[in-house]
Design an enzyme around this catalytic site. Structure first.
Site, PDB file in Angstrom:
ATOM      1  CG  ASP A 216      -2.299   0.601   0.873  1.00  0.00           C
ATOM      2  OD1 ASP A 216      -2.339   1.797   0.511  1.00  0.00           O
ATOM      3  OD2 ASP A 216      -3.313  -0.111   0.948  1.00  0.00           O
ATOM      4  CG  HIS A 290      -3.752   2.100  -2.547  1.00  0.00           C
ATOM      5  ND1 HIS A 290      -3.975   2.877  -1.437  1.00  0.00           N
ATOM      6  CD2 HIS A 290      -4.987   1.868  -3.075  1.00  0.00           C
ATOM      7  CE1 HIS A 290      -5.275   3.100  -1.284  1.00  0.00           C
ATOM      8  NE2 HIS A 290      -5.909   2.500  -2.276  1.00  0.00           N
ATOM      9  CD  GLU A 357      -9.535   3.839  -1.693  1.00  0.00           C
ATOM     10  OE1 GLU A 357     -10.467   4.132  -0.939  1.00  0.00           O
ATOM     11  OE2 GLU A 357      -8.401   3.485  -1.273  1.00  0.00           O
TER      12      GLU A 357
END
Length: 721
Positions: A216, A290, A357
């Site tokens: 991440d 990420h 995302e």
């Protein structure tokens, strides 16, 4: 027992799952008891049924009981190493949780007998408890293990001495093939020993997929030998906050780095341990977003020609960064070489590639990415992500593997055999199934175990609740046609660990909710009833205590407890937030070691209501306050954070009565508190006001970082003249 086996062999697993419970019990009664006592078996109260979680597919009472005692033997088929390993594990479990000493033998005269049968549905088993012994039969390794787990539960309503088990016949099989838990080891690192123990606990709930979130923005945890800087640099960060910045490493004179990573040897041990428990490990390597930790390690992977794209160190903010991998051939080659090592370590069918995302600002601002899009004939950045993911998927497919990703992977176009993990509600799962893709349901907040478990729970995490009953009552097939429902692989609970700084918090947030998840994933819908689940949960919690699982007792609360009265300490979560745009319980950044306070607040509007304070005679008040860093990547929404400007050098705690916009009735300077990295108790006196009043507590400050939070308030009403 022969008649039961004949019956079960003639029924397909689909037959078992579609038969109504009473009809199923009737068939079992006829086969097993030849009709004798069928009425009582069918109408048997759930209050007397065995306390097994997850609820088996079919249970039929027998006559008498069996006693499992010290020295009893467990028979396994000769030369069956897997059956022996399962039996050895059961022996160890019984020694630890019931204080019984059992042995394993390959002779046929054991009191507990494990038997192989013709292959049926994966994980299915039959368990027959009679006065002279127990027989467990299954067509695969997992079924033998699950049968032993059920026997362990039958034997452990208590914790010592011989186990008296009522005669019973059980035919069982799982509802879903994917019964998963995701653990985020990127935001906070957990030791290999903890993860192995966590896998042990998963197996005791008949869960079979461990989704391991390894990369991440805040860390890259997996050793990749071809690219060592991914862990040399990417596995370490300086936590946010003044306490961490002031915690200097004597060897370097720099702030101490926090983190860790898993060597390939450790990973192989974890994967092998999981396999011995019937659990498949699905690793997650998150692309194209990420990516901050990877780009900090190898800057050439980032979008270097976009403004403000440099990542000079692994960041420690939570939220959504804009950092993306670039789309150059060299980066694709780098990532596919990473996947080569990942596939070598993880033999399961699925590799999770994230896809969530991925904010496209850097790609939009990058001349090189825009040129690449034009060369590919793509019209927008979402299509660019679709192309990027297709490169990764093709590499996996070429090696006989399948991609799974979060539901955003649908937005760029999805081809091939990829599966979709639906987290932003159920719509992603429905759309994936409509398009013919397999899917796993894991929608937030229901399946997000970083959300609090009850209104009385002040643990660090998100303020919105995910209760056991929310999980238990979820319908994975809602809104789907029968054909689409056939694409549902299963369900999964997610443990994102931004606010779980240690392993104890992971346990606390996961349990007992995992028990509700397990029953949803395993048990036939018509066999589920939440009231009965709660009955069966009590002995399960006793097992947790014996095993040393630090579960959340607050998860059992169904309604909010009334706040403590005036004169007693009222914790922040026992007050009311003025708003809940991004409601969180945040951990104080000091002390570095030991217990830290938690501050419940809406980071967009730090404001609290202390309800119904008696100010008839005034009141003295103590307020415990502390600071936490504003370490949140929230994009343009940062402009919406409500900051109440300070007039002094530091700011004040302000108290108002009957609303947050009226005159201040008490202001306490934060000067002393600002000097401390930890909690400070402020004192003040509230004026006399007739009757009871809701008090609004806010802070004034210069800027949003750090934020002030409340730990508790103690109000002592004055006495009459």
């Amino acid at each position: 027992m022969d008649s039961l086996r004949l019956l079960t062999e003639r029924l397909t697993i689909a037959d078992w799952k579609t038969m109504m419970p009473k009809a199923l019990v009737a068939l079992l009664c006829f086969a097993v008891l030849a009709g004798a006592g069928c009425a009582s078996a069918q109408d048997r109260s759930q209050a007397t049924a065995p306390a097994i979680i997850p609820q088996p597919l079919a249970i039929s009472s027998g006559q008498g009981s069996f006693v499992l005692s010290d020295g009893d033997r467990i028979s396994v088929p000769s030369g069956d190493a897997v059956a022996r390993a399962h039996a050895d594990r059961f022996v160890d479990l019984m020694a630890r949780t019931r204080d019984l000493r059992l042995t394993v033998t390959e002779t046929a005269n054991g009191k507990v007998r494990l038997q192989r049968r013709a292959a049926t549905e994966a994980g299915s088993y039959e368990l027959d408890v009679e006065p002279d012994g127990v027989t467990i039969s299954a067509g695969d390794d997992a079924g033998l293990q699950y049968g032993l787990v059920t026997l362990w539960q039958l034997a452990t309503p208590g914790s010592g001495g011989p186990a008296v088990i009522e005669a019973v016949r059980i035919a069982d099989a799982p509802r879903f093939a994917w019964r998963g838990v995701m653990l985020d080891s990127a935001r906070h690192y957990q030791s290999p020993e903890f993860i192995k123990g966590f896998l042990d606990w998963m197996a005791l709930h008949k869960l079979n997929v461990f989704h391991w979130h390894l990369t991440d923005d805040q860390a890259w945890r997996l050793e990749i030998r071809a690219h060592p800087r991914l862990t040399e640099v990417g596995a370490w960060r300086v936590p946010e906050g003044t306490a961490a910045r002031n915690d200097l490493d004597p060897a370097t004179g720099q702030p101490r780095l926090y983190g860790g990573f898993y060597t390939q040897e450790q990973v192989r041990e974890i994967v092998a341990h999981a396999a011995s428990l019937g659990i498949t490990v699905v690793p997650e390597i998150d692309v194209p977003g990420h990516a901050s930790a990877a780009v900090a390690a190898y800057p050439e992977l980032g979008v270097q020609d976009a403004p403000n794209s440099a990542v000079t160190a692994v960041p420690s903010d939570w939220g959504v960064y804009h950092t993306l991998f670039n789309t150059r051939p060299e980066t694709i080659a780098f990532l596919t070489s990473v996947l080569d090592e990942v596939m070598d370590l993880f033999p399961g069918q699925y590799i999770h590639l994230g896809g969530d995302e991925a904010v496209k600002d850097q790609w939009k601002a990058s001349p090189s990415v825009q040129a690449h899009m034009r060369a590919l004939g793509l019209t927008d950045e979402m299509q660019m992500q679709g192309w990027f993911m297709s490169q990764m998927e093709a590499h996996l497919n070429a090696h006989g593997r399948r991609m799974i990703g979060w539901d955003e992977i649908l937005e760029g176009g999805l081809e091939g055999s990829a599966a979709v993990m639906s987290w932003r509600g159920v719509e992603g799962a429905i759309e994936a199934a409509r398009l013919g893709h397999d899917t796993v349901l894991t929608p937030g907040p229901t399946f997000y175990f970083d959300y609090r478990q009850s209104p009385n729970d002040g643990a660090p995490g998100r303020v919105t609740m995910s209760r056991m009953q929310d999980i238990y009552d979820f319908d994975p097939w809602a809104g789907m046609t029968p054909e689409q429902a056939g694409h549902v692989l299963g369900v999964q609970g997610n443990i994102f660990t931004e606010h779980m700084i240690d392993e104890g918090r992971v346990e606390y947030m996961a349990y007992p909710r995992i028990a509700a998840l397990a029953e949803l994933a395993w048990s036939a819908p018509e066999r589920k009833q939440f009231a009965d689940f709660n009955r069966r949960l009590d002995p399960q919690l006793a097992r947790y205590r014996t095993l040393g699982i630090d579960y959340a007792e607050s998860a059992l609360d169904t309604v909010a407890a009334p706040p403590p009265p005036d004169g007693q300490r009222r914790q922040d979560h026992q007050m009311t937030l003025c708003s809940n745009a991004i409601g969180l319980t945040l951990i104080d950044d000091a002390p570095i070691g030991g217990e830290r306070a938690g501050f419940t607040m809406d980071i967009m509007n730090p404001c609290w209501i202390y309800q119904q304070a008696d100010l008839t005679h005034g009141a003295s008040v103590k307020v415990a306050v502390g600071q936490v860093p504003f370490n949140f990547q929230i994009g343009a929404d940062i402009e919406k954070v409500k900051v109440r400007p300070a007039t002094g050098a530091v700011g004040d705690l302000e108290v108002r009565a009957d609303g947050c916009e009226g005159p201040v009735v008490l202001a306490i300077s934060l000067t002393d508190a600002a000097r401390s990295d930890s909690v400070t108790v402020l004192d003040g006196v509230l004026p006399k006001l007739p009757g009871r009043h809701d008090l609004c507590l806010t802070f004034t400050q210069h800027g949003i970082d750090p934020m002030w939070g409340l730990d508790w308030v103690e109000l002592s009403p004055g006495k009459g003249d």
